[in-house]
Design an enzyme around this catalytic site. Structure first.
Site, mmCIF file in Angstrom:
data_model
loop_
_atom_site.group_PDB
_atom_site.id
_atom_site.type_symbol
_atom_site.label_atom_id
_atom_site.label_comp_id
_atom_site.label_asym_id
_atom_site.label_seq_id
_atom_site.Cartn_x
_atom_site.Cartn_y
_atom_site.Cartn_z
ATOM 1 N N GLY A 21 0.826 -1.208 0.000
ATOM 2 C CA GLY A 21 0.000 0.000 0.000
ATOM 3 C C GLY A 21 0.859 1.256 0.000
ATOM 4 O O GLY A 21 0.600 2.218 -0.726
ATOM 5 N N ARG A 25 7.203 1.884 1.211
ATOM 6 C CA ARG A 25 7.522 0.464 1.369
ATOM 7 C C ARG A 25 7.972 -0.118 0.029
ATOM 8 O O ARG A 25 8.846 -0.990 -0.025
ATOM 9 C CB ARG A 25 6.342 -0.320 1.934
ATOM 10 N N ARG A 44 2.664 11.767 -8.227
ATOM 11 C CA ARG A 44 1.975 11.785 -6.931
ATOM 12 C C ARG A 44 2.734 11.021 -5.841
ATOM 13 O O ARG A 44 2.142 10.555 -4.863
ATOM 14 C CB ARG A 44 0.563 11.205 -7.039
ATOM 15 N N ARG A 88 -0.491 -8.344 -3.930
ATOM 16 C CA ARG A 88 -0.546 -7.290 -2.916
ATOM 17 C C ARG A 88 0.073 -7.812 -1.631
ATOM 18 O O ARG A 88 -0.196 -8.946 -1.208
ATOM 19 C CB ARG A 88 -2.005 -6.872 -2.692
ATOM 20 N N VAL A 89 0.913 -6.999 -1.005
ATOM 21 C CA VAL A 89 1.445 -7.323 0.319
ATOM 22 C C VAL A 89 1.037 -6.192 1.256
ATOM 23 O O VAL A 89 1.411 -5.043 1.034
ATOM 24 C CB VAL A 89 2.986 -7.527 0.316
ATOM 25 N N GLY A 90 0.229 -6.530 2.247
ATOM 26 C CA GLY A 90 -0.308 -5.476 3.094
ATOM 27 C C GLY A 90 -0.456 -5.900 4.539
ATOM 28 O O GLY A 90 -0.004 -6.972 4.943
ATOM 29 N N SER A 91 -1.101 -5.028 5.290
ATOM 30 C CA SER A 91 -1.395 -5.357 6.692
ATOM 31 C C SER A 91 -2.910 -5.400 6.859
ATOM 32 O O SER A 91 -3.661 -4.919 6.006
ATOM 33 C CB SER A 91 -0.788 -4.315 7.625
ATOM 34 N N GLU A 183 -8.952 -5.113 5.670
ATOM 35 C CA GLU A 183 -7.971 -4.262 4.988
ATOM 36 C C GLU A 183 -8.784 -3.423 4.008
ATOM 37 O O GLU A 183 -9.993 -3.345 4.146
ATOM 38 C CB GLU A 183 -6.848 -5.100 4.339
ATOM 39 N N MET A 184 -8.162 -2.791 3.012
ATOM 40 C CA MET A 184 -8.947 -1.840 2.224
ATOM 41 C C MET A 184 -8.737 -1.931 0.713
ATOM 42 O O MET A 184 -9.178 -1.042 -0.012
ATOM 43 C CB MET A 184 -8.644 -0.403 2.705
ATOM 44 N N GLU A 185 -8.099 -2.997 0.215
ATOM 45 C CA GLU A 185 -7.751 -3.013 -1.210
ATOM 46 C C GLU A 185 -7.994 -4.318 -1.959
ATOM 47 O O GLU A 185 -8.164 -4.313 -3.184
ATOM 48 C CB GLU A 185 -6.262 -2.634 -1.391
ATOM 49 N N SER A 207 -1.621 -6.754 11.717
ATOM 50 C CA SER A 207 -0.902 -5.674 12.395
ATOM 51 C C SER A 207 -1.664 -5.144 13.607
ATOM 52 O O SER A 207 -1.108 -4.413 14.418
ATOM 53 C CB SER A 207 -0.648 -4.522 11.424
ATOM 54 N N ASP A 208 -2.939 -5.473 13.696
ATOM 55 C CA ASP A 208 -3.708 -5.049 14.868
ATOM 56 C C ASP A 208 -4.900 -5.969 15.055
ATOM 57 O O ASP A 208 -5.279 -6.709 14.140
ATOM 58 C CB ASP A 208 -4.154 -3.583 14.752
ATOM 59 N N ARG A 221 6.364 -3.871 12.524
ATOM 60 C CA ARG A 221 5.640 -4.013 11.270
ATOM 61 C C ARG A 221 6.615 -4.217 10.116
ATOM 62 O O ARG A 221 6.422 -5.042 9.246
ATOM 63 C CB ARG A 221 4.810 -2.750 11.044
HETATM 64 N N1 HPA Z 1 -8.761 -1.419 9.214
HETATM 65 C C1 HPA Z 1 -8.569 -1.274 7.903
HETATM 66 N N2 HPA Z 1 -7.430 -1.567 7.305
HETATM 67 C C2 HPA Z 1 -6.424 -2.027 8.069
HETATM 68 C C3 HPA Z 1 -6.568 -2.190 9.438
HETATM 69 C C4 HPA Z 1 -7.793 -1.869 10.036
HETATM 70 O O1 HPA Z 1 -7.984 -1.996 11.264
HETATM 71 N N3 HPA Z 1 -5.380 -2.652 9.924
HETATM 72 C C5 HPA Z 1 -4.555 -2.751 8.874
HETATM 73 N N4 HPA Z 1 -5.177 -2.385 7.752
#
Ligand code: HPA
Length: 238
Positions: A21, A25, A44, A88-91, A183-185, A207-208, A221
């Site tokens: 994302g 990174r 951008r 995609r590599v994300g959290s 996550e969001m993607e 991550s949380d 992270r």
């Molecule tokens: N919400 C949305 N996206 C995220 C979160 C979350 O708590 N943690 C990591 N990506």
């Protein structure tokens, strides 16, 4: 050649691409994991780089946060730059205590409340899937690397909203749709790839945790990302 959001010469982007994302990174991955690195985009500050991993060409580029942003870059990469595979590599945030910080998830589907698919392709679906062969390849690579037992298949929630007014409504999404993390993607990536008959997959590190409020530090992270990035790169150059 240039598209509205990517300024790259023809052939400057490899057919296999890793997509975190955060654009910084992407820079970190290029600097620490790739050889012979050439930057291909700065528009951008969505930084993109092409290099080699174990002698094979691979690119890395940030997606930005959320499906509108990822949708712009994935669409241009697949349709204008001959990209065939994106991982995609994300959290992600865990919706259940069954997951722990640092767990690595392989998305087997992504559910969303978003209308992204309706307006991208005209198909108003709410669940999208990664490419089957690429997901299988992630697991066979993980097996070869001896880290298969650290991977968990999971349905994820690709959310349009990070700060929800009702901070507890994730429990409904967990219960009703079986999403174990947010996550969001991923949904947009999977839907675009499927529509264009390209390949996509998604690896996520927890991550949380929304149930406990536990979260990894930014330093942790970074370290947690390392194994996920190695797995994605090994898979892409196979
Ligand atoms: N919400 C949305 N996206 C995220 C979160 C979350 O708590 N943690 C990591 N990506």
């Amino acid at each position: 050649m240039s598209t509205p959001h990517i300024a790259a010469e023809p052939g400057a982007i490899a057919t296999s691409l890793l997509m975190p994302g955060d654009p910084l990174r992407a820079k970190f991955i290029a600097e620490h994991f790739l050889c012979d690195v050439t930057p291909f985009n700065k528009i951008r500050n969505i930084l993109g780089f092409t290099g080699t991993y174990k002698g094979r060409p691979v690119s890395v580029m940030g997606s930005g946060m959320g499906m509108p942003s990822l949708g712009i870059y994935a669409h241009e990469l697949y349709t204008q730059y001959n990209v065939e595979r994106i991982i995609r590599v994300g959290s992600c945030g865990a919706y259940t205590r069954a997951l722990s910080l640092f767990d690595v998830l392989v998305a087997n589907s992504a559910w969303t409340e978003s209308t992204f698919a309706r307006f991208y392709s005209g198909h108003d679906c709410k669940i999208a899937y990664p490419h089957h062969d690429l997901n299988m390849q992630l697991f066979s690579t993980a097996r070869a690397m001896g880290v298969e037992d650290r991977l968990q298949l999971a349905r994820v929630h690709s959310s349009d909203v990070f700060y929800r007014h009702d901070a507890e409504d994730y429990r409904d999404i967990y219960r009703d749709y079986g999403c174990v993390a947010v996550e969001m993607e991923a949904f947009a990536l999977f839907h675009i790839a499927q529509t264009l008959q390209k390949q996509a997959a998604c690896l996520l590190t927890v991550s949380d945790c929304l149930e406990t409020g536990a979260a990894v530090t930014s330093k942790q992270r970074e370290q947690a990302f390392t194994s996920m990035i190695e797995l994605a790169l090994e898979t892409l150059v196979e």
